[in-house]
Design an enzyme around this catalytic site. Structure first.
Site, PDB file in Angstrom:
ATOM      1  N   GLU A  58      10.989  15.537  14.345  1.00 39.42           N
ATOM      2  CA  GLU A  58      11.376  15.464  12.961  1.00 39.42           C
ATOM      3  C   GLU A  58      10.250  16.715  12.314  1.00 39.42           C
ATOM      4  OE1 GLU A  58       9.901  11.908  10.876  1.00 39.42           O
ATOM      5  OE2 GLU A  58      11.726  11.981   9.815  1.00 39.42           O
ATOM      6  N   GLU A 108      11.197   0.961   8.929  1.00 36.70           N
ATOM      7  CA  GLU A 108      11.972   2.001   8.664  1.00 36.70           C
ATOM      8  C   GLU A 108      11.281   3.231   8.880  1.00 36.70           C
ATOM      9  OE1 GLU A 108      14.968   1.635   7.302  1.00 36.70           O
ATOM     10  OE2 GLU A 108      15.049  -0.234   6.436  1.00 36.70           O
ATOM     11  N   LYS A 136       0.930  -1.207  -0.095  1.00 38.35           N
ATOM     12  CA  LYS A 136      -0.111  -0.073   0.032  1.00 38.35           C
ATOM     13  C   LYS A 136       0.796   1.165   0.107  1.00 38.35           C
ATOM     14  CE  LYS A 136      -1.766   2.642   3.176  1.00 38.35           C
ATOM     15  NZ  LYS A 136      -1.543   3.826   2.518  1.00 38.35           N
ATOM     16  N   CYS A 140      14.287  11.086   4.968  1.00 38.53           N
ATOM     17  CA  CYS A 140      14.464  10.854   6.402  1.00 38.53           C
ATOM     18  C   CYS A 140      15.957  10.526   6.916  1.00 38.53           C
ATOM     19  CB  CYS A 140      13.869   9.148   6.449  1.00 38.53           C
ATOM     20  SG  CYS A 140      14.369   8.097   5.107  1.00 38.53           S
TER      21      CYS A 140
HETATM   22  P1  NAD Z   1       3.016   8.012   7.530  1.00 40.43           P
HETATM   23  O1  NAD Z   1       3.559   7.567   8.812  1.00 40.43           O
HETATM   24  O2  NAD Z   1       2.078   9.287   8.012  1.00 40.43           O
HETATM   25  O3  NAD Z   1       2.647   7.217   6.446  1.00 40.43           O
HETATM   26  C1  NAD Z   1       3.354   6.376   5.941  1.00 40.43           C
HETATM   27  C2  NAD Z   1       2.399   5.261   5.446  1.00 40.43           C
HETATM   28  O4  NAD Z   1       1.711   4.802   6.316  1.00 40.43           O
HETATM   29  C3  NAD Z   1       1.473   5.876   4.363  1.00 40.43           C
HETATM   30  O5  NAD Z   1       1.323   4.817   3.347  1.00 40.43           O
HETATM   31  C4  NAD Z   1       0.045   5.827   5.331  1.00 40.43           C
HETATM   32  O6  NAD Z   1      -1.072   5.754   4.449  1.00 40.43           O
HETATM   33  C5  NAD Z   1       0.190   4.721   6.169  1.00 40.43           C
HETATM   34  N1  NAD Z   1      -0.442   4.983   7.404  1.00 40.43           N
HETATM   35  C6  NAD Z   1      -0.683   5.833   7.951  1.00 40.43           C
HETATM   36  N2  NAD Z   1      -1.574   5.724   9.190  1.00 40.43           N
HETATM   37  C7  NAD Z   1      -1.551   4.035   9.221  1.00 40.43           C
HETATM   38  C8  NAD Z   1      -2.292   3.197   9.966  1.00 40.43           C
HETATM   39  N3  NAD Z   1      -3.050   3.523  11.266  1.00 40.43           N
HETATM   40  N4  NAD Z   1      -1.918   1.871   9.866  1.00 40.43           N
HETATM   41  C9  NAD Z   1      -1.194   1.457   8.784  1.00 40.43           C
HETATM   42  N5  NAD Z   1      -0.765   2.163   7.836  1.00 40.43           N
HETATM   43  C10 NAD Z   1      -0.956   3.623   8.018  1.00 40.43           C
HETATM   44  O7  NAD Z   1       4.496   8.810   6.925  1.00 40.43           O
HETATM   45  P2  NAD Z   1       4.405   9.952   5.681  1.00 40.43           P
HETATM   46  O8  NAD Z   1       3.929  11.191   6.241  1.00 40.43           O
HETATM   47  O9  NAD Z   1       4.002   9.372   4.449  1.00 40.43           O
HETATM   48  O10 NAD Z   1       6.082   9.728   5.587  1.00 40.43           O
HETATM   49  C11 NAD Z   1       6.966  10.461   6.113  1.00 40.43           C
HETATM   50  C12 NAD Z   1       7.609   9.678   7.220  1.00 40.43           C
HETATM   51  O11 NAD Z   1       8.294   8.624   6.757  1.00 40.43           O
HETATM   52  C13 NAD Z   1       8.870  10.364   7.997  1.00 40.43           C
HETATM   53  O12 NAD Z   1       8.628  10.374   9.323  1.00 40.43           O
HETATM   54  C14 NAD Z   1      10.147  10.006   7.425  1.00 40.43           C
HETATM   55  O13 NAD Z   1      11.088   9.833   8.241  1.00 40.43           O
HETATM   56  C15 NAD Z   1       9.731   8.415   7.018  1.00 40.43           C
HETATM   57  N6  NAD Z   1      10.554   7.820   5.924  1.00 40.43           N
HETATM   58  C16 NAD Z   1      11.537   6.860   6.690  1.00 40.43           C
HETATM   59  C17 NAD Z   1      12.016   6.172   5.715  1.00 40.43           C
HETATM   60  C18 NAD Z   1      13.439   5.208   6.159  1.00 40.43           C
HETATM   61  O14 NAD Z   1      13.940   4.407   5.427  1.00 40.43           O
HETATM   62  N7  NAD Z   1      13.445   4.931   7.495  1.00 40.43           N
HETATM   63  C19 NAD Z   1      12.010   6.614   4.299  1.00 40.43           C
HETATM   64  C20 NAD Z   1      11.189   7.303   3.946  1.00 40.43           C
HETATM   65  C21 NAD Z   1      10.313   8.199   4.856  1.00 40.43           C
END
Ligand code: NAD
Length: 491
Positions: free
Chosen positions: A379, A246, A171, A280
């Site tokens: 962050e 991650e 997803k 990230c």
């Molecule tokens: P997010 O956690 O809001 O969303 C990530 C994903 O999770 C989306 O697909 C979202 O629809 C889904 N999601 C949201 N609520 C959920 C739930 N209750 N259950 C299951 N899935 C759910 O993050 P974002 O805003 O999309 O991305 C930014 C974040 O991602 C930042 O914190 C960034 O640091 C992190 N990130 C980490 C890495 C890494 O490799 N460590 C890489 C890229 C981004």
């Protein structure tokens, strides 16, 4: 038709629609129909049905699909770059020179790596038995990816999973699903059997949560924020799924007094502004020796002021908009709160004029914030860099580690002993010396502490997507084995 299940494009059945918006203009690129939990059931069932055949293909067969896929990606590179730029607002230059070639290289890497998966040598650890180790796929993987690098994040999840013989339901972030859907179709063109890769476009709380807690999913791999990562961990505990997380980052960028300051200042600009700071591993906390602090701040401020914020398709653009208006406003409000306790040297502006219609924000340099303040600790995920001074090497290392996160870090020094100490003592999944950001397919990416656990990319990712089985063969052929007498006496 925005679900890709068992090789077919389908409509989501949640009854809800979502506009995919180009954040540089506000124009609607496409409208998607979101998935319900019932669509997740269908996708998981498709992945389950495809598993027996896919998991018993030879590594050579899986490798051939991935190689064909890499060549198709090359042919379709421009379409991918345009779609990626449109849905995220990232500069076309970044998409063309980083996101797409990085993904092609990943596909080539896993095409090769698929063929080098092996267990360990068979041997006798007891005189009566031969033991062997089998490395096997885990089964159905449920993956969730974020919006910052939609294509690369999909690749990092899908490629090692299927190279190892698993099937997957992924997803993507619902606001940036387009290149992930293209990815699945290109895999199909490359000959991937239906059901091996399925894409669900839906929101987190409904489709994402349904996937994470699904009883037929054997492992979850999640990239996103630390707060959602915690809910994923909880959902996965219901049937003890394997988990790979991650999560967020807050990378320190440590500049010692002997550093090449020209290199450090340029590195800080590139490292903090890549992808408009929505990375990230981005440099977010510069920690700079007090003797070079003023000069560093002046140089970075000067470079920040010269950055061209603009339309993604313009070759002159350095950074594009943020991914959405909501995210831009969130970043702006964090910076506005910081004005109460810190100094904004440059930036912190929502530009008007030609850029007023987009989710733009100017590169923002902040000093005088306390190490425990919100802007330094949490962050922000935008084009924002804070600078803190330090006095001793011990202070520098302590400040670098003064964060719940541990994804990435860099140290800038010409002293070999300082570089060795920094690489050993900074707690992060990756420490760069005299650089910040580069990644390569052969090396792992993943964090420690609240940045999660497990590795993407590289052969280490197979440790996530495979499980080890011990097989023990009796080699005596004896019916009445000696050890049985510890249980019962032979009569
Ligand atoms: P997010 O956690 O809001 O969303 C990530 C994903 O999770 C989306 O697909 C979202 O629809 C889904 N999601 C949201 N609520 C959920 C739930 N209750 N259950 C299951 N899935 C759910 O993050 P974002 O805003 O999309 O991305 C930014 C974040 O991602 C930042 O914190 C960034 O640091 C992190 N990130 C980490 C890495 C890494 O490799 N460590 C890489 C890229 C981004």
């Amino acid at each position: 038709m925005h679900q890709f299940i068992s090789g077919q494009s389908q409509t989501g059945t949640s009854g809800r629609k979502l506009d995919i918006v180009d954040p540089s203009t506000g124009a609607v690129v496409e409208t998607v129909t979101l998935a319900s939990a019932a669509d997740v059931d269908l996708a998981v069932a498709a992945a389950r049905a495809a598993f027996p055949a896919w998991s018993t293909t030879t590594p050579g067969e899986r490798s051939a699909v991935l190689s064909r896929f890499a060549r198709l990606l090359e042919e379709q590179a421009e379409d991918y770059a345009l779609a990626e730029s449109r849905q995220t607002g990232k500069p076309l230059r970044l998409a063309r020179e980083f996101d797409i070639p990085g993904t092609i290289d990943n596909a080539d890497f896993f095409a090769g790596a698929a063929r080098s998966l092996e267990g360990k040598a068979t041997a006798e650890y007891s005189p009566d038995h031969t033991s062997s180790i089998r490395r096997e796929p885990i089964g159905v993987i449920g993956s969730i990816s974020p919006w910052n690098y939609p294509l690369q994040m999909a690749a990092w999840k899908i490629l090692p999973a299927i190279a190892a013989g698993n099937t997957i339901v992924l997803k993507p972030a619902e606001i940036t699903p387009l290149t992930t859907l293209m990815f699945a179709r290109t895999l199909q063109q490359a000959g991937l059997p239906d059901g091996v890769v399925n894409i669900i476009v839906g929101d987190g709380p409904e489709a994402g949560a349904a996937l994470m807690r699904h009883p037929e999913v054997d492992m979850v791999s999640f990239t996103g924020s630390t707060s959602v990562g915690r809910t994923v961990l909880e959902a996965a505990s219901t049937n003890s799924k394997r988990v790979h997380l991650e999560l967020g980052g807050k990378a320190p960028f440590v500049v010692f007094e002997d550093a090449d300051l020209e290199a450090a200042a340029h590195g800080a600009v590139a490292g903090s502004l890549i992808n408009t700071g929505q990375d990230c591993t981005a440099a977010t906390r510069a920690i700079v020796h007090h003797s070079v602090y003023e000069e560093f701040v002046t140089k970075v401020a000067e470079l920040y002021r010269g950055i061209r914020v603009g339309a993604p398709a313009d070759e002159e653009t350095d950074i594009g908009p943020m991914v959405s208006y909501a995210h831009r406003d969130r970043v702006a409000s964090i910076v506005d709160r910081a004005r109460g306790y810190a100094t904004v040297v440059t930036g912190g502006v929502i530009p008007g004029g030609d850029l007023a219609a987009g989710a733009f924000y100017t590169p923002t340099l902040i000093i005088d914030a306390a190490p425990d303040s919100d802007i330094v600790r949490n962050e922000v995920f935008g084009p924002v860099l804070t600078v803190l001074p330090f006095a001793t090497d011990d202070d520098a290392i302590a400040l670098a580690n003064d964060t719940p996160y541990g994804l990435a870090a860099s140290a800038w020094t010409r002293d070999v002993y300082r570089s060795l100490r920094a690489s050993r003592e900074i707690k992060a999944g990756c420490v760069w010396i005299n650089d910040h950001i580069p990644i390569i397919s052969e090396m792992p990416h993943g964090g420690v502490k609240e940045s999660g656990f497990g590795k993407d990319m590289s052969a280490y990712s197979f440790d996530e997507y495979t499980q080890i089985k011990h097989v023990m063969f009796d080699i005596t052929g004896i019916a009445h084995k000696d050890w049985h007498r510890t249980i019962y006496r032979l009569r």
